[in-house]
Design an enzyme around this catalytic site. Structure first.
Site, short mmCIF file in Angstrom:
data_model
loop_
_atom_site.label_atom_id
_atom_site.label_comp_id
_atom_site.label_asym_id
_atom_site.label_seq_id
_atom_site.Cartn_x
_atom_site.Cartn_y
_atom_site.Cartn_z
N ALA A 117 0.84 -1.19 0.00
CA ALA A 117 0.00 0.00 0.00
C ALA A 117 0.88 1.25 0.00
CB ALA A 117 -0.92 -0.01 1.20
N GLN A 118 0.35 2.31 -0.57
CA GLN A 118 1.15 3.53 -0.74
C GLN A 118 1.57 4.16 0.58
OE1 GLN A 118 -1.24 6.90 -2.34
NE2 GLN A 118 -2.86 5.38 -2.54
N ARG A 119 0.89 3.82 1.65
CA ARG A 119 1.29 4.37 2.95
C ARG A 119 2.58 3.71 3.48
NH1 ARG A 119 -3.28 1.34 3.70
NH2 ARG A 119 -3.14 -0.50 5.07
N TYR A 120 2.95 2.57 2.89
CA TYR A 120 4.14 1.87 3.35
C TYR A 120 5.37 2.13 2.47
CZ TYR A 120 0.72 -0.80 6.04
OH TYR A 120 -0.29 -1.16 6.89
N THR A 121 5.16 2.49 1.23
CA THR A 121 6.30 2.64 0.31
C THR A 121 6.73 4.09 0.19
OG1 THR A 121 4.85 2.85 -1.62
CG2 THR A 121 5.57 0.63 -1.03
#
EC number: 5.6.2.2
Length: 822
Positions: A117-121
């Site tokens: 998910a974009q919150r992790y990358t």
């Protein structure tokens, strides 16, 4: 009461108009790349947004969610998922040949795993992405308002390298789609420079420096014809094949190892597909499949059974799985706001024009900026030259405006110059500062002159483009990953799926053909002919037998001088007791056309192998076997026959060999094949024997001094004569007497060379057939009549004969006796 805000419209017209608007929006503003920078709007907005955020290669990575949120809020109001997916793809090495985004974290895998998910990358621009935006703040490209008119965004990026070709593009619009493969950066830049240096360059010339696509996953491109067509027309197809090698284990078993897969192929799905094929028994011989890939690279292992052929299994995998795929070119891009299918040359031309505009606009921007600065410095120098008067005017003025007006009037200064004088600090009044200003002014004048020269000379603009491309090439170019297999087949033939094995091909006198496994049939050496088989009718016999391979080519020569070609596996396999298939079912023969000779063309045939042709009228021709490499399904002309001439036979002659030709009137001529120069396939030939009036050729054979010459007459007489009685002479003579022709023994039915230990099959024009051993035929001198070989019915004549290996006699079970009427 009717609402005044309601508008009555025709539904059909509204649907048409609305759909066209929607379609054009998808085509122009979403799905297709611009030919100039190779980017779709979402990719362009991501890169520009990252640039504006300062997420450059020299800065730390930023959360992907922050980037996608900023891009969505300012430029691309179509949902964060589509923006993030596009950004993820730009960060995947297996998707982009030269990644434009430097990702940090889980950005998926070539096995089809999704990114986190974009919150992790996290992400930032890659170094090469900076070249896409370089000089964007120098008015190099046009800007427009964003969707809510609160921001400005570029219509296209400056793009210091041809990104459309370098990274390719895929996209599905409304009623159209694009599919452009990636290419090697260095090769693409060389192609751009070649077009700039030589506007008349052809596609073939371009392919010398840009030979084909270069996919990030490597693999092999099979053949170049599809590439040329795609580059020429914008549409085409190429075959991509996995890079494989066959390893042999310590136990002697083979395994197939795949190290590169075709572009966009999911190797996990390939794994599943292979397992399914094995379970369904569509592919046999595979014992295990495992994926040993790691951070060091791809290693996909297929274990093979001990008695199975790894090559055959591999070819079946190419045919049945995505280990081999087709990549369809459809080079569709937006040019001047219109979607167009473009050739390679058109794409390069469009990029060059874009770069010329970028360089001109940047040069104009730099020139205007330099002129503005020089204008200020010119005013400062005037002030410094009259510093006392300037100070007096300033001190005497009550306001800035009054001082500015007085300076403008006194020294003929502009408003900007006078303002710069008023803003000048006192320390600038020193002599050293004046020298600095003078030096800067002189440098600016030189720069302005140089920039003006660039704008005035198109050749300088072109040179700047080439220099900048060379700089990009020096920084980012790398080795080609995809190998182009020049001259390789574009698709798998049936023979690639059939294991090679030794077989026998038999052709009967009545035209029945079949293939037998050599394990079922004791045969001569490969290339042998004339062993009798079984399964033929009582009035038929095997006239031609060829030992060959399922993968070798057989050439079939007809009496009309045409040649046909079949591969060994294309001839149906039958048992020994079957008569076979009529050859006319395999070859497109005319009604009065018959097979005279079958020649085996082995893959390892030497370069000095020639085919020696002899016709009924004594014409001979010698042609290289290589001339018959490509033969159409409906055959080719093997030699040009004149009048009512016909082909008697074709001999495969290698090295230094003699030829003997016999005629109906009992004459023979012997000469070395080198007496006939090599000729083309369509040539007529030269005179091999000078025939007497009414005479014709009845036979021709290769001959050595260890052979015997066998002749049979139409009325059943025959003899064997040692070859040394036939001296080698020149081509084209009338010949020496080889038989005493009388009314009793009749004209010659045929002549051939033999070893002396074969059996002889003789057939008459009434269909009677006899088999006898050559030992029963006397060995006599060249000019004698011979002995009675076969008793004939009244008015019957011998029409043909052939030899049969005596070793096959007991196995076949044919007695030395007359078979009787047909």
């Amino acid at each position: 009461m009717q609402d005044k805000n309601l508008v009555n419209v025709n539904l059909t017209k509204e649907m048409k108009a609305s759909f066209i608007d929607y379609a054009m929006s998808v085509i122009v503003a979403r799905a297709l790349p611009d030919v100039r920078d190779g980017l779709k709007p979402v990719h362009r907005r991501i890169l520009y947004g990252m640039n504006e955020l300062g997420v450059t290669p020299d800065k730390p990575h930023k959360k992907s969610a922050r980037i996608t949120g900023d891009v969505m809020g300012k430029y691309h109001p179509h949902g964060d998922s589509s923006i993030y997916e596009a950004m993820v793809r730009m960060a995947q090495w297996w998707s982009y040949r030269y990644m434009l985004v430097d990702g940090h974290g889980n950005f998926g895998s070539m096995d089809g795993d999704s990114a986190a998910a974009q919150r992790y990358t996290e992400a930032r621009m890659s170094k090469i992405a900076l070249e896409m935006l370089r000089d964007i703040n120098k008015n190099t490209v046009d800007f427009v308002d964003n969707y809510d008119a609160n921001e400005r965004e570029p219509l296209v990026l400056p793009a210091r390298f041809p990104n459309l070709l370098v990274n390719g593009a895929t996209g599905i619009a409304v009623g159209m789609a694009t599919n452009i493969p990636p290419h090697n950066l260095g090769e693409t830049i060389d192609a751009v420079k070649l077009v700039m240096d030589n506007p008349e360059v052809t596609t073939k010339d371009l392919m010398e420096v840009l030979p084909g696509p270069d996919f990030p996953t490597g693999a092999l491109v099979m053949g170049k014809s599809g590439i040329h067509k795609a580059y020429e027309t914008g549409k085409g197809s190429i075959v991509l094949r996995s890079r494989t090698e066959i390893e042999t284990t310590k136990t002697g078993r083979e395994r197939i190892v795949v190290t590169e897969f075709p572009y966009m192929v999911n190797k996990t799905k390939v794994h599943e597909h292979i397992v399914r094929l094995v379970q369904e028994k569509r592919i046999e011989g595979i014992t295990a499949v495992r994926d040993e890939s790691n951070r060091e690279g791809v290693r996909f292992v297929i274990e093979v059974k001990r008695d199975a052929s790894a090559n055959v299994i591999l070819n079946n995998l190419f045919k049945m799985t995505q280990m081999q795929t087709n990549f369809g070119f459809n080079m569709l891009a937006i040019q001047n706001g219109i979607p167009k299918i473009l050739s390679l040359r058109q794409i390069l031309d469009a990029y060059i024009e874009h770069q010329k505009e970028v360089v001109v606009r940047r040069t104009r921007f730099d020139k205007e900026k330099a002129e503005a600065r020089a204008h200020i410095l010119e005013g400062l120098l005037i002030a410094l030259d009259h510093i006392d008067e300037v100070i007096r005017i300033i001190r005497a003025s009550e306001t800035d405006a009054e001082a500015q007006a007085e300076l403008m009037s006194k020294f003929k200064l502009s408003e900007r110059q006078s303002q710069a004088i008023l803003d000048m600090r006192l320390r600038r009044l020193t002599g050293l500062e004046r020298d600095k200003i003078q030096s800067e002014y002189d440098d600016l004048l030189a720069l302005i002159a140089d920039l003006a020269d660039i704008l005035a000379k198109p050749e300088r603009v072109s040179q700047i483009i080439k220099d900048e491309l060379d700089e990009v090439k020096r920084k980012f170019s790398d080795k080609r990953r995809t190998e182009l297999m020049v001259g390789q087949v574009l698709s798998l033939e049936d023979e690639d799926l059939i294991e090679e094995s030794d077989v026998l091909i038999t052709l009967s006198n009545r035209g029945y053909i079949k293939r037998l496994d050599q394990d079922e049939f004791t045969a001569q050496k490969r290339g042998g002919r004339g062993v009798q088989g079984t399964g033929v009718k009582d009035d038929d016999f095997v006239r031609e037998l060829v030992s060959t391979s399922t993968h070798d080519h057989l050439l079939f020569f007809t009496n009309k001088g045409r040649v046909y070609r079949l591969k060994g596996y294309e001839i149906p396999e039958y048992g020994r007791t079957a008569k076979g298939l009529p050859v006319v079912n395999l070859l497109k023969l005319d009604e009065d056309e018959s097979i005279q000779t079958v020649i085996n063309v082995e893959s390892d045939r030497s370069d000095d192998a020639y085919l020696f042709f002899t016709t009924r009228h004594g014409i001979v021709k010698r042609t290289s076997v290589k001339e018959f490499a490509n033969i159409r399904q409906n055959g080719l002309k093997a030699l040009n026959l004149k009048d009512e001439d016909e082909l008697i036979n074709v001999l495969l002659a290698e090295g230094d060999m003699d030829i003997i030709i016999g005629t109906k009137f009992g004459y023979a001529v012997r000469f070395n094949q080198s007496a006939v120069r090599g000729m083309s396939r369509i040539a007529t030939g030269v005179k091999g024997v000078n025939l007497r009036e009414g005479d014709t050729v009845v036979g021709a054979s290769l001959i050595t001094d260890q052979d015997e010459v066998l002749i049979i007459t139409e009325k059943g007489y025959g003899k064997r004569t040692v070859a040394t009685e036939y001296p080698t002479k020149g081509r084209g003579g009338k010949g020496m007497q080889t038989a005493k022709i009388t009314e009793k023994n009749g004209l010659l039915a045929g002549l051939m060379t033999v070893q002396g230990d074969e059996d002889l099959m003789i057939i008459t024009d009434t269909g009677v057939m006899i088999r006898t051993n050559l030992a029963n035929i006397s060995q006599t001198g060249r000019a004698t009549m011979g002995v009675k070989v076969m008793r004939l019915d009244q008015d019957a004549q011998i029409v043909t004969f052939t030899t049969v290996a005596v070793a096959e006699k007991e196995e076949v079970g044919t007695e030395n006796e007359t078979e009787g009427e047909a």
